[in-house]
Each structure stands twice: as structure tokens, then as C-alpha cells.
Design a protein around this motif. Structure first.
Motif, PDB file in Angstrom:
ATOM      1  N   ALA A 178       0.827  -1.209   0.000  1.00 53.14           N
ATOM      2  CA  ALA A 178       0.000   0.000   0.000  1.00 53.14           C
ATOM      3  C   ALA A 178       0.861   1.259   0.000  1.00 53.14           C
ATOM      4  O   ALA A 178       0.596   2.213  -0.741  1.00 53.14           O
ATOM      5  CB  ALA A 178      -0.931  -0.007   1.222  1.00 53.14           C
ATOM      6  N   GLY A 179       1.907   1.269   0.833  1.00 53.07           N
ATOM      7  CA  GLY A 179       2.772   2.437   0.889  1.00 53.07           C
ATOM      8  C   GLY A 179       3.532   2.676  -0.403  1.00 53.07           C
ATOM      9  O   GLY A 179       3.678   3.821  -0.851  1.00 53.07           O
ATOM     10  N   LEU A 180       4.022   1.608  -1.018  1.00 47.28           N
ATOM     11  CA  LEU A 180       4.775   1.745  -2.260  1.00 47.28           C
ATOM     12  C   LEU A 180       3.894   2.169  -3.430  1.00 47.28           C
ATOM     13  O   LEU A 180       4.325   2.921  -4.303  1.00 47.28           O
ATOM     14  CB  LEU A 180       5.460   0.417  -2.600  1.00 47.28           C
ATOM     15  CG  LEU A 180       6.693   0.060  -1.781  1.00 47.28           C
ATOM     16  CD1 LEU A 180       7.063  -1.396  -1.986  1.00 47.28           C
ATOM     17  CD2 LEU A 180       7.862   0.965  -2.154  1.00 47.28           C
ATOM     18  N   SER A 181       2.663   1.678  -3.441  1.00 42.89           N
ATOM     19  CA  SER A 181       1.778   1.961  -4.574  1.00 42.89           C
ATOM     20  C   SER A 181       0.986   3.239  -4.399  1.00 42.89           C
ATOM     21  O   SER A 181       0.351   3.723  -5.347  1.00 42.89           O
ATOM     22  CB  SER A 181       0.818   0.788  -4.782  1.00 42.89           C
ATOM     23  OG  SER A 181      -0.005   0.616  -3.641  1.00 42.89           O
ATOM     24  N   GLY A 182       0.984   3.783  -3.185  1.00 43.08           N
ATOM     25  CA  GLY A 182       0.205   4.979  -2.924  1.00 43.08           C
ATOM     26  C   GLY A 182      -1.278   4.704  -2.754  1.00 43.08           C
ATOM     27  O   GLY A 182      -2.091   5.633  -2.757  1.00 43.08           O
ATOM     28  N   CYS A 183      -1.647   3.432  -2.584  1.00 42.20           N
ATOM     29  CA  CYS A 183      -3.046   3.063  -2.401  1.00 42.20           C
ATOM     30  C   CYS A 183      -3.409   3.104  -0.914  1.00 42.20           C
ATOM     31  O   CYS A 183      -2.552   2.919  -0.053  1.00 42.20           O
ATOM     32  CB  CYS A 183      -3.308   1.651  -2.945  1.00 42.20           C
ATOM     33  SG  CYS A 183      -2.933   1.472  -4.702  1.00 42.20           S
ATOM     34  N   ALA A 184      -4.670   3.312  -0.637  1.00 46.45           N
ATOM     35  CA  ALA A 184      -5.129   3.330   0.744  1.00 46.45           C
ATOM     36  C   ALA A 184      -4.980   1.948   1.359  1.00 46.45           C
ATOM     37  O   ALA A 184      -5.251   0.931   0.715  1.00 46.45           O
ATOM     38  CB  ALA A 184      -6.584   3.783   0.813  1.00 46.45           C
ATOM     39  N   GLU A 185      -4.531   1.906   2.625  1.00 45.25           N
ATOM     40  CA  GLU A 185      -4.379   0.637   3.336  1.00 45.25           C
ATOM     41  C   GLU A 185      -5.737   0.219   3.884  1.00 45.25           C
ATOM     42  O   GLU A 185      -6.319   0.886   4.731  1.00 45.25           O
ATOM     43  CB  GLU A 185      -3.376   0.793   4.475  1.00 45.25           C
ATOM     44  CG  GLU A 185      -3.039  -0.506   5.170  1.00 45.25           C
ATOM     45  CD  GLU A 185      -1.981  -0.320   6.238  1.00 45.25           C
ATOM     46  OE1 GLU A 185      -1.929  -1.152   7.169  1.00 45.25           O
ATOM     47  OE2 GLU A 185      -1.212   0.664   6.152  1.00 45.25           O
ATOM     48  N   THR A 186      -6.250  -0.878   3.372  1.00 47.32           N
ATOM     49  CA  THR A 186      -7.560  -1.358   3.791  1.00 47.32           C
ATOM     50  C   THR A 186      -7.456  -2.821   4.193  1.00 47.32           C
ATOM     51  O   THR A 186      -6.520  -3.528   3.811  1.00 47.32           O
ATOM     52  CB  THR A 186      -8.586  -1.235   2.653  1.00 47.32           C
ATOM     53  OG1 THR A 186      -8.114  -1.972   1.508  1.00 47.32           O
ATOM     54  CG2 THR A 186      -8.794   0.224   2.267  1.00 47.32           C
ATOM     55  N   ALA A 187      -8.427  -3.282   4.976  1.00 47.81           N
ATOM     56  CA  ALA A 187      -8.480  -4.697   5.328  1.00 47.81           C
ATOM     57  C   ALA A 187      -8.808  -5.498   4.075  1.00 47.81           C
ATOM     58  O   ALA A 187      -9.657  -5.111   3.277  1.00 47.81           O
ATOM     59  CB  ALA A 187      -9.528  -4.942   6.405  1.00 47.81           C
ATOM     60  N   MET A 188      -8.110  -6.611   3.890  1.00 50.42           N
ATOM     61  CA  MET A 188      -8.309  -7.457   2.714  1.00 50.42           C
ATOM     62  C   MET A 188      -9.146  -8.665   3.119  1.00 50.42           C
ATOM     63  O   MET A 188      -8.738  -9.450   3.969  1.00 50.42           O
ATOM     64  CB  MET A 188      -6.962  -7.896   2.136  1.00 50.42           C
ATOM     65  CG  MET A 188      -6.075  -6.741   1.705  1.00 50.42           C
ATOM     66  SD  MET A 188      -4.463  -7.272   1.080  1.00 50.42           S
ATOM     67  CE  MET A 188      -4.965  -8.100  -0.435  1.00 50.42           C
TER      68      MET A 188
END
Length: 514
Positions: free
Chosen positions: A468-478
Motif C-alpha cells: 500500500a505504501g509503495l503503490s500509494g493506495c489506501a491501506e484497507t483490510a483485505m
């Protein structure tokens, strides 16, 4: 006893044990299901009896609290009021939505041809909370986890705890690098040190007991490297007032670190681990106020073990498969610790990271309320007012900790392209970056499909925050269908026919009966 409602508590850490004790004293049967060989969770993890530890309390904080809990649990186990299923690794909880009522099998076992029966004595709870079907807790038995077992219950209380977040950096896959919680588990559970010379690094309150525990056990702790500045908490007087013992507790840790001559590097971070076949040192650097590495501040510290962690995340897999809603990455609950799924409660780190005292308060409230609802009553908040006040104060304190111990800004920028991020599938940081920059991935699911990051054994639990940090995506529960890997042979046995599944008689579980 079999006409009493049956509650399955999943997790035997502080929240689970507190919930089980509260529920069993208010009229319900309880089955405590846990993957560990003994109750206590990570916080109260104890050495195996065979190791002959003479002073296990030396490894623990708030040991007297655990002694009281353990004595009460042992008493109920001996009386047969609580069944404790050890070494039971829960992989799924299934809800039978076919009708109302409750299963009346002996102590929740998955009996052959069991019939649903109405509530005893015609008792009714609130319509919104009325039981809508029995639950089946599916677990894998023992260390090999090859045999499937199932437990039936009228309601489920999730006390599944949390797991550690570790952000990658160059060299983090070297032998000798382990999580801070892993180092603590080795010491508490096995009386084993991870190395002779250890660096404890990352961010979060967990680093303090890990560093002091290792030092007291004989390791030379070469440095405690904390990327945050804990003194920032003094700028939150409301949080400190909510937990007045915090300053004294912090002073105690500082005194132990000083006694063991442990250097403390505040506002520093590990930027690389070194070694050929295994770890032989780390490079640390100071951080600027905005979280970037201060140029020219790098220095090497020799060590043969690095215990690193960057906080905790809630375990929500079972809650999500049941359809429970989340607030961010934690299970959403109301004042009674109810989820938005009828007859499912949650307590402890699964509802938000807050430590053992908060887990104990939430577990007590959840257990009392679950018992009241299951026996046809309505919980009276006055009966758990003290626990509610503790919960509110501790939640205020935990909310203040989050911003203070957040990973430093810019951590993802320091990860080189050849650094492995997903260890299961050996996906590098460069591959993740390319999926975004070159292939247009804009969310974690797409990154996963394009790179296989998160498709391995851990199903993204370890690499999810880093991706998430590397891709710039929001960290969400999977959302995952299973909470752990399951053998195909076990899945093949889940045919829906009650007679095809192994029968588990909870009355003969490890509660002192032969």
C-alpha cells in the motif's frame, strides 16, 4: 447444563479470557477456542511447563492480573463450566441463517443428527438481537493442522487479537532479522534469545518491553532505535490524564534501560541490514522533523539479531467472513461490543489496537452483554459502568498514541527497487512500482493481480502495508475466505452433511477430565 445457551469465544488472550469469565458467571456455557497450547495470548505467553522456568513472572508486565485471571479460569475449567480447546486453529466461522433457534448439543459438539430447538422457557431478547441461527466454528487441530474439527454454538465472541506490522528495508530478509513480537515470543514461550547482540528498532510501545526483556534475560541490546519521539505524548495532556500511570510506567522502562546500559536513539531508524549468509550489522540514521533521513547521520551498529516492528494491526479475517462491518481496519462494535451481525460480539485488539488493559475491559463488557442477550435479557449498563469508564479512558489514550508512533514519512522512498517486499512470492519493490507507473494499477487488488504480491502463504498479511505504501493506495483490510491455509482434505470433508464431519465432544476437551 446442556439447556443453557452456548457461547464460543475465539481467542484466549486477555480479551477472550475476560469475556469467558464474565459470560460463564452470568448463565451461559462457554467454549474457549485458541490456537496456543496455553491461555494468555501474546501478552501473557508463558514458557512450556517442561522448560521448568523458575520465575516466569520476570518476563511479564502486570503478572498479578494474569494470576487472578488464570486462577478464575482454572476454577471454572475444573468445575466443567468452561471448556478450553487448546491447539485449535480456527479458519472459518459459519453462520446458519436457515432459521431461528439454537442448537442444544452437549457442550457445543458437532453431534450427529442434532436438531435445533427453541429458546428455553420461551425467553425472548430484543427483536434486532434475536438469534438467527447456530454457528459452526471450523478449526484445524494440533501443531500439524491436518485434522478438521467443528464446534457448534448459539453465539460467537471474537477475541482474535492483532498481528505485527513490519515495513521492509534493504536486508530485512536476512537470517537474524525478526519481528519485535517474534523476539518477545521466543523469550516468553521458549526462554530463547534471538542473538547475543540485539538491536531493537521500529516504532511503538512494544519496543520498550522487548528491549528491557531481552536485556534482563542476558542479551546485549546494542541499541533501542525508535523512529518516533515519545515525548510528543506530553503535548496530549488529555491522553495522559486518561491513563495517569503512563508516566510512571515509562519512567520504569527508562530506569531498566539505563540499568542495562542500553543506548536509546530517538528519532532514528534502521535504513539497511548487512550480512552475507546472516545478519552482522545494521545502519541507522537520524530523522528530520518531517521523517526524512538526516544527511550524514548514518552509522553502523554491529549485531547478530535485529528485532523490528512498526505497530500492530487488528485480526479481522473471521469477522469479515461473517459479514461484520469495519471502521477502517478494525471491527466495528457498539457500546455492548456487538458487531452489526446478530449474535456476534468482538473485543480486544480486533476492534482496535489498545493493549491488554483495554482488551480486558472490552472482554468483560462483551462477555456480560453476550450472556444477557443469550439468556433472553437486556444488558444493564450500570452493571459494567466501571469497565465502561476504563474502556473510554483507554480508548482516548490509544487514540493519542496512533499519531505519535506512526511510521516516519518517506519510509517507502528509502526502499530500493531490488528489495523483496512480498516474501511469499518474492515480489520486489521495483515490480510493485512498475505495476503503478507502467501498468496503471490504482488499487491494491489490481497491484496484487499484476504482481502476485499478497497471493502467497500469508495472503498479504505481512506485505499488505508495504505494498500500500509503495503503490500509494489506501491501506484497507483485505477480505479473505479463510483465516489460515487449510488442507484440501479438510475442505473436501465440508460436504454440508452433519454425519461427515469429525465429532468434537467439548466435555472431554482439556479441562481436567480424562
Amino acid at each position: 447444563m446442556t439447556d443453557r445457551p452456548h457461547l464460543a469465544v475465539i481467542g484466549a488472550g486477555p480479551a477472550g479470557v475476560a469475556a469467558a469469565l464474565a459470560a460463564v458467571t452470568h448463565g451461559v456455557r462457554v467454549t474457549l477456542v485458541d490456537a496456543a497450547p496455553e491461555a494468555g495470548g501474546q501478552f501473557y505467553r508463558s514458557p512450556a511447563v517442561a522448560l521448568g522456568a523458575r520465575r516466569p513472572q520476570a518476563l511479564h508486565h502486570r503478572w498479578r492480573t494474569w494470576q487472578r485471571l488464570r486462577a478464575a479460569l482454572d476454577s471454572h475449567l475444573a468445575a466443567g463450566h468452561i471448556t478450553h480447546l487448546k491447539d485449535h486453529h480456527v479458519w472459518c466461522v459459519e453462520r446458519d441463517t436457515g432459521g431461528r433457534g439454537r442448537l442444544d448439543g452437549p457442550d457445543g459438539r458437532y453431534g450427529t443428527g442434532a436438531e435445533q430447538q427453541p429458546r428455553p422457557n420461551g425467553q425472548q431478547g430484543d427483536p434486532d438481537d434475536e438469534f438467527t441461527g447456530a454457528f459452526t466454528v471450523h478449526a484445524l487441530l494440533g501443531p500439524r493442522q491436518e485434522q478438521g474439527v467443528a464446534v457448534r454454538a448459539d453465539a460467537v465472541l471474537l477475541a482474535t487479537g492483532g498481528y505485527e506490522k513490519v515495513l521492509p528495508f534493504p536486508g530485512w530478509t536476512l537470517p537474524g532479522v525478526l519481528s519485535a513480537g517474534g523476539a518477545q515470543a521466543m523469550l516468553k514461550g521458549g526462554l530463547v534469545l534471538p542473538g547475543r547482540t540485539v538491536v531493537v528498532a521500529g516504532t511503538g510501545p512494544l519496543l520498550l518491553p522487548v528491549a528491557t526483556g531481552l536485556a534482563a534475560a542476558g542479551a546485549r541490546v546494542a541499541a533501542l532505535v525508535e523512529s518516533a519521539d515519545p515525548r510528543a505524548l506530553t503535548r496530549s495532556p488529555g491522553a495522559l490524564a486518561a491513563r495517569p500511570g503512563t508516566l510512571a510506567e515509562g519512567a520504569g522502562y527508562a530506569a531498566r534501560l539505563l540499568r542495562h546500559r542500553v543506548p536509546v536513539l530517538v528519532r532514528h531508524t534502521v535504513i539497511e541490514a548487512h550480512g552475507a549468509d546472516r545478519l552482522d550489522g545494521v545502519t541507522v540514521a537520524a530523522l528530520t522533523p518531517d521523517g526524512r533521513v538526516r544527511p550524514g547521520s548514518e552509522r553502523r551498529i554491529d549485531c547478530d539479531a535485529l528485532a523490528v516492528g512498526h505497530g500492530m494491526l487488528p485480526h479481522t479475517d473471521l469477522a469479515e467472513t461473517l459479514g461484520c462491518g469495519l471502521d477502517g481496519v478494525a471491527v466495528r462494535v457498539d457500546d455492548e461490543q456487538r458487531t452489526d451481525v446478530p449474535s456476534v460480539w468482538a473485543a480486544g485488539e480486533a476492534t482496535g489496537i489498545g493493549g491488554a488493559p483495554l482488551a480486558l475491559a472490552e472482554g468483560h463488557i462483551a462477555g456480560r452483554c453476550a450472556a444477557a442477550r443469550l439468556t433472553g435479557g437486556t444488558p444493564d449498563p450500570r452493571t459494567w459502568a466501571a469497565a465502561s469508564r476504563r474502556r473510554a479512558a483507554l480508548r482516548t489514550f490509544s487514540a493519542a498514541l496512533g499519531p505519535v508512533y506512526a511510521p516516519p514519512a518517506g519510509w517507502a522512498e528509502r526502499i530500493t527497487d531490488d528489495t523483496v517486499v512480498c516474501r511469499c512470492e518474492e515480489v520486489t519493490a521495483g515490480t510493485v512500482r512498475a505495476a503503478v507507473a507502467d501498468l496503471g494499477a490504482g488499487d491494491l487488488r489490481t497491484v496484487k493481480l499484476l504482481t502476485r504480491a499478497g497471493m502467497g502463504w500469508c495472503q498479504g498479511r505481512m506485505c499488505g502495508p508495504a505494498v500500500a505504501g509503495l503503490s500509494g493506495c489506501a491501506e484497507t483490510a483485505m477480505r479473505r475466505p479463510f483465516a489460515r491455509p487449510v488442507p484440501l482434505g479438510v475442505l473436501a470433508g465440508q460436504t454440508g452433511d452433519d454425519t461427515s464431519r469429525p465429532e468434537l465432544d467439548c466435555r472431554q476437551a482439556d479441562n481436567g477430565t480424562p
